[in-house]
Design an enzyme around this catalytic site. Structure first.
Site, PDB file in Angstrom:
ATOM      1  N   ARG A  48       0.881  -1.199  -0.124  1.00 60.64           N
ATOM      2  CA  ARG A  48      -0.256   0.015  -0.195  1.00 60.64           C
ATOM      3  C   ARG A  48       1.303   0.983   0.126  1.00 60.64           C
ATOM      4  O   ARG A  48       1.868   0.746   0.175  1.00 60.64           O
ATOM      5  CB  ARG A  48      -0.805   0.304   1.073  1.00 60.64           C
ATOM      6  CG  ARG A  48      -0.979  -0.551   2.736  1.00 60.64           C
ATOM      7  CD  ARG A  48      -0.192  -0.010   3.391  1.00 60.64           C
ATOM      8  NE  ARG A  48       0.367   1.330   3.527  1.00 60.64           N
ATOM      9  CZ  ARG A  48       0.896   2.380   3.616  1.00 60.64           C
ATOM     10  NH1 ARG A  48       2.726   2.064   3.604  1.00 60.64           N
ATOM     11  NH2 ARG A  48       1.008   3.566   3.893  1.00 60.64           N
ATOM     12  N   GLY A  49       0.209   2.647  -0.315  1.00 65.57           N
ATOM     13  CA  GLY A  49       1.049   4.012  -0.854  1.00 65.57           C
ATOM     14  C   GLY A  49       1.183   4.123  -1.594  1.00 65.57           C
ATOM     15  O   GLY A  49       0.960   3.236  -2.732  1.00 65.57           O
ATOM     16  N   ALA A  50       1.177   5.496  -1.825  1.00 66.98           N
ATOM     17  CA  ALA A  50       0.505   5.661  -3.753  1.00 66.98           C
ATOM     18  C   ALA A  50       1.330   4.946  -4.607  1.00 66.98           C
ATOM     19  O   ALA A  50       1.337   4.004  -5.096  1.00 66.98           O
ATOM     20  CB  ALA A  50       0.063   6.905  -3.887  1.00 66.98           C
ATOM     21  N   ARG A  91      -7.455  -0.900  -7.046  1.00 57.70           N
ATOM     22  CA  ARG A  91      -8.167   1.017  -6.259  1.00 57.70           C
ATOM     23  C   ARG A  91      -8.009   1.912  -7.122  1.00 57.70           C
ATOM     24  O   ARG A  91      -7.035   2.165  -7.720  1.00 57.70           O
ATOM     25  CB  ARG A  91      -7.166   0.945  -4.337  1.00 57.70           C
ATOM     26  CG  ARG A  91      -6.627  -0.313  -4.007  1.00 57.70           C
ATOM     27  CD  ARG A  91      -5.282  -0.091  -2.735  1.00 57.70           C
ATOM     28  NE  ARG A  91      -5.942   0.702  -1.538  1.00 57.70           N
ATOM     29  CZ  ARG A  91      -5.567   1.381  -0.541  1.00 57.70           C
ATOM     30  NH1 ARG A  91      -4.183   1.693  -0.848  1.00 57.70           N
ATOM     31  NH2 ARG A  91      -5.986   1.993   0.183  1.00 57.70           N
ATOM     32  N   GLN A 198      -2.142   2.441  10.029  1.00 61.35           N
ATOM     33  CA  GLN A 198      -0.863   2.832   9.448  1.00 61.35           C
ATOM     34  C   GLN A 198       0.540   3.549  10.687  1.00 61.35           C
ATOM     35  O   GLN A 198       1.491   2.805   9.653  1.00 61.35           O
ATOM     36  CB  GLN A 198      -1.306   3.709   8.224  1.00 61.35           C
ATOM     37  CG  GLN A 198      -1.407   2.234   6.715  1.00 61.35           C
ATOM     38  CD  GLN A 198      -2.932   2.619   6.630  1.00 61.35           C
ATOM     39  OE1 GLN A 198      -3.603   3.088   7.695  1.00 61.35           O
ATOM     40  NE2 GLN A 198      -3.556   2.815   5.946  1.00 61.35           N
ATOM     41  N   ASP A 239      -2.232  10.558  -2.679  1.00 67.91           N
ATOM     42  CA  ASP A 239      -2.617   9.596  -3.369  1.00 67.91           C
ATOM     43  C   ASP A 239      -3.157  10.051  -4.207  1.00 67.91           C
ATOM     44  O   ASP A 239      -2.721   9.433  -5.022  1.00 67.91           O
ATOM     45  CB  ASP A 239      -3.446   9.140  -2.417  1.00 67.91           C
ATOM     46  CG  ASP A 239      -2.865   7.995  -1.807  1.00 67.91           C
ATOM     47  OD1 ASP A 239      -3.048   8.659  -0.541  1.00 67.91           O
ATOM     48  OD2 ASP A 239      -3.008   6.932  -1.792  1.00 67.91           O
ATOM     49  N   ASN A 249      -5.643  12.397   0.545  1.00 69.73           N
ATOM     50  CA  ASN A 249      -5.002  11.298   1.201  1.00 69.73           C
ATOM     51  C   ASN A 249      -5.295  10.588   2.455  1.00 69.73           C
ATOM     52  O   ASN A 249      -7.102  10.586   2.253  1.00 69.73           O
ATOM     53  CB  ASN A 249      -4.114  12.053   1.558  1.00 69.73           C
ATOM     54  CG  ASN A 249      -2.607  11.281   2.488  1.00 69.73           C
ATOM     55  OD1 ASN A 249      -1.387  11.167   1.938  1.00 69.73           O
ATOM     56  ND2 ASN A 249      -2.162  12.040   3.702  1.00 69.73           N
ATOM     57  N   LYS A 250      -5.138  10.453   3.045  1.00 65.59           N
ATOM     58  CA  LYS A 250      -5.373   8.774   3.798  1.00 65.59           C
ATOM     59  C   LYS A 250      -6.656   9.443   4.771  1.00 65.59           C
ATOM     60  O   LYS A 250      -6.129  10.792   5.559  1.00 65.59           O
ATOM     61  CB  LYS A 250      -4.299   8.528   4.934  1.00 65.59           C
ATOM     62  CG  LYS A 250      -4.828   7.463   5.637  1.00 65.59           C
ATOM     63  CD  LYS A 250      -5.799   6.036   5.211  1.00 65.59           C
ATOM     64  CE  LYS A 250      -5.477   5.571   4.257  1.00 65.59           C
ATOM     65  NZ  LYS A 250      -5.964   4.559   3.019  1.00 65.59           N
TER      66      LYS A 250
HETATM   67  C1  LIG Z   1       4.126   8.130  -0.216  1.00 63.33           C
HETATM   68  S1  LIG Z   1       2.107   7.930  -0.834  1.00 63.33           S
HETATM   69  C2  LIG Z   1       0.797   6.540   0.907  1.00 63.33           C
HETATM   70  C3  LIG Z   1       0.432   7.338   0.847  1.00 63.33           C
HETATM   71  O1  LIG Z   1      -1.102   5.576   0.813  1.00 63.33           O
HETATM   72  C4  LIG Z   1      -1.501   5.909   2.179  1.00 63.33           C
HETATM   73  O2  LIG Z   1      -2.763   5.786   1.620  1.00 63.33           O
HETATM   74  P1  LIG Z   1      -2.811   4.161   1.733  1.00 63.33           P
HETATM   75  O3  LIG Z   1      -1.641   2.972   2.992  1.00 63.33           O
HETATM   76  O4  LIG Z   1      -4.394   3.524   2.058  1.00 63.33           O
HETATM   77  O5  LIG Z   1      -2.157   3.248   0.683  1.00 63.33           O
HETATM   78  C5  LIG Z   1      -1.861   6.874   3.330  1.00 63.33           C
HETATM   79  O6  LIG Z   1      -2.781   7.840   2.168  1.00 63.33           O
HETATM   80  C6  LIG Z   1      -0.620   7.841   2.804  1.00 63.33           C
HETATM   81  O7  LIG Z   1      -0.284   9.102   3.029  1.00 63.33           O
END
Ligand SMILES: CSC[C@H]1O[C@H](OP(=O)(O)O)[C@H](O)[C@@H]1O
Length: 350
Positions: A48-50, A91, A198, A239, A249-250
């Site tokens: 996960r993470g963009a 996603r 997270q 994101d 973002n989250k």
């Molecule tokens: C470096 S981008 C990370 C970004 O992605 C995370 O979402 P997820 O854990 O659902 O993929 C979160 O928005 C982070 O800031």
């Protein structure tokens, strides 16, 4: 436990993904012998993470290319496009996912080769390039961003925008790493980031292994921490960023941004140019992923809410550009008025 783990590993022609749903309790890798294993890993946030899901999908396409039994280019490309669509549908919010897949397919379209094995090699080279460029971008972002952090800075962050959310080093946490590497005393306050934690599970873990002082707080403590004047700035990842500087973002990021504005605390967003989506004029257009209600009602398999309660579980929110102090990218730090018109500063570089 060896803590310096990479989220994505390609070695000996095999793809392995660190299963982030198991962190920090255990370090387990998912062997991706099928592209659908990668798709499932993205859906369940094992990766996960963009930027990380973009890189993982790029390698997932390489895995898929190896599964296509086609002798001719046309059939190969047509089947690969179906796989790219399936990976891209996992996603909706992080633009890096489709950006990476589109880049892979465009590289293929530009290749004159007809030999399918040669096309497979070209795809692998492009996935490697996406991966390596992300790490380089994060380090460049870190260099630009660390200048914003004075020695002794107390930095609040939300979710995880670290090495685990990218190909390595991190975006928001990359800025913090860079400041630390320059000898600055940085103290991180990590929002736990409900519902999937997270921050508690991944950011706290990354900062401990980097030897960077970190204090874990629950999301509803951020406001009081700012009121106690314990926060010098906020740094988060992103994101998707639209042409006017609105930031997805989250979930919970918007609330932190409002609190930061109220307390006159700088609110920085660290993201590579691949996260900027100039096709969208504002944050209203960003598709926001809604996830399984059980992520809210259950924790560790235990029900935390009564059976049958209604749940709303958006995985992201949108912070209006008016609440963003600056966007830190690998090309530099973008402030208003350019922040509200990103096409002017990065239209040619994307
Ligand atoms: C470096 S981008 C990370 C970004 O992605 C995370 O979402 P997820 O854990 O659902 O993929 C979160 O928005 C982070 O800031």
């Amino acid at each position: 436990m060896n803590l310096s783990m990479e989220a994505i590993i390609w070695e000996h022609n095999r793809l392995r993904l660190l299963d982030q749903t198991k962190l920090p309790r255990s370090i387990e890798y998912i062997e991706c012998n099928h592209y659908q294993t990668v798709a499932e890993a993205i859906k369940k946030l094992a990766v996960r993470g963009a930027p990380a899901i973009g890189a993982a999908a790029a390698y997932g396409l390489v895995v898929g290319a190896g599964q296509i039994e086609a002798a001719d280019r046309q059939t190969f490309v047509a089947k690969l496009a179906d796989i790219a669509r399936e990976l891209g549908d996992t996603r909706p919010t992080a633009v890096n996912l489709r950006w990476a897949l589109d880049r892979m397919m465009m590289r293929l379209a530009a290749a004159p080769e007809q030999d399918v094995q040669e096309l497979r090699r070209i795809l692998l080279d492009e996935a490697h390039a996406i991966y390596q460029e992300d790490i380089q971008s994060n380090r460049q972002m870190g260099e630009f961003g660390q200048a914003l952090l004075p020695d002794g800075a107390r930095v609040l962050t939300h979710c995880n925008a670290g090495a685990l959310a990218t190909a390595g080093y991190g975006t928001a946490l990359g800025v913090i790493r860079a400041a630390h590497e320059k000898g600055k005393q940085i103290h991180v306050f990590a929002d736990e980031t409900r519902p999937l934690l997270q921050g508690a599970r991944l950011t706290a873990w990354e900062m401990l292994q980097a030897g960077i002082p970190v204090t874990l707080i629950t999301d509803n403590m951020a406001g009081y921490l700012m009121a106690k004047q314990q926060v010098d700035c906020v740094i988060v990842g992103a994101d998707r960023i639209t042409a006017n500087g609105d930031v997805a973002n989250k979930i919970g990021t918007y609330g932190v941004a409002v609190l930061a504005k109220h307390h006159n605390i700088p609110f920085y967003v660290a993201a590579p140019l691949s996260t900027i989506d100039l096709r969208l004029s504002s944050g209203d257009e960003i598709p926001i992923e809604e996830r399984d209600p059980r992520e809210v009602t259950h924790h560790g398999g235990q029900a935390m809410a009564p059976e049958g309660v209604q749940v709303w579980n958006p995985a992201f929110d949108v912070t209006p550009h008016q609440l963003v102090t600056a966007i830190i990218t690998e090309q530099g730090v973008i402030y208003p008025p350019y922040l509200e018109n990103l096409a002017k500063v990065c239209g040619n570089n994307k």
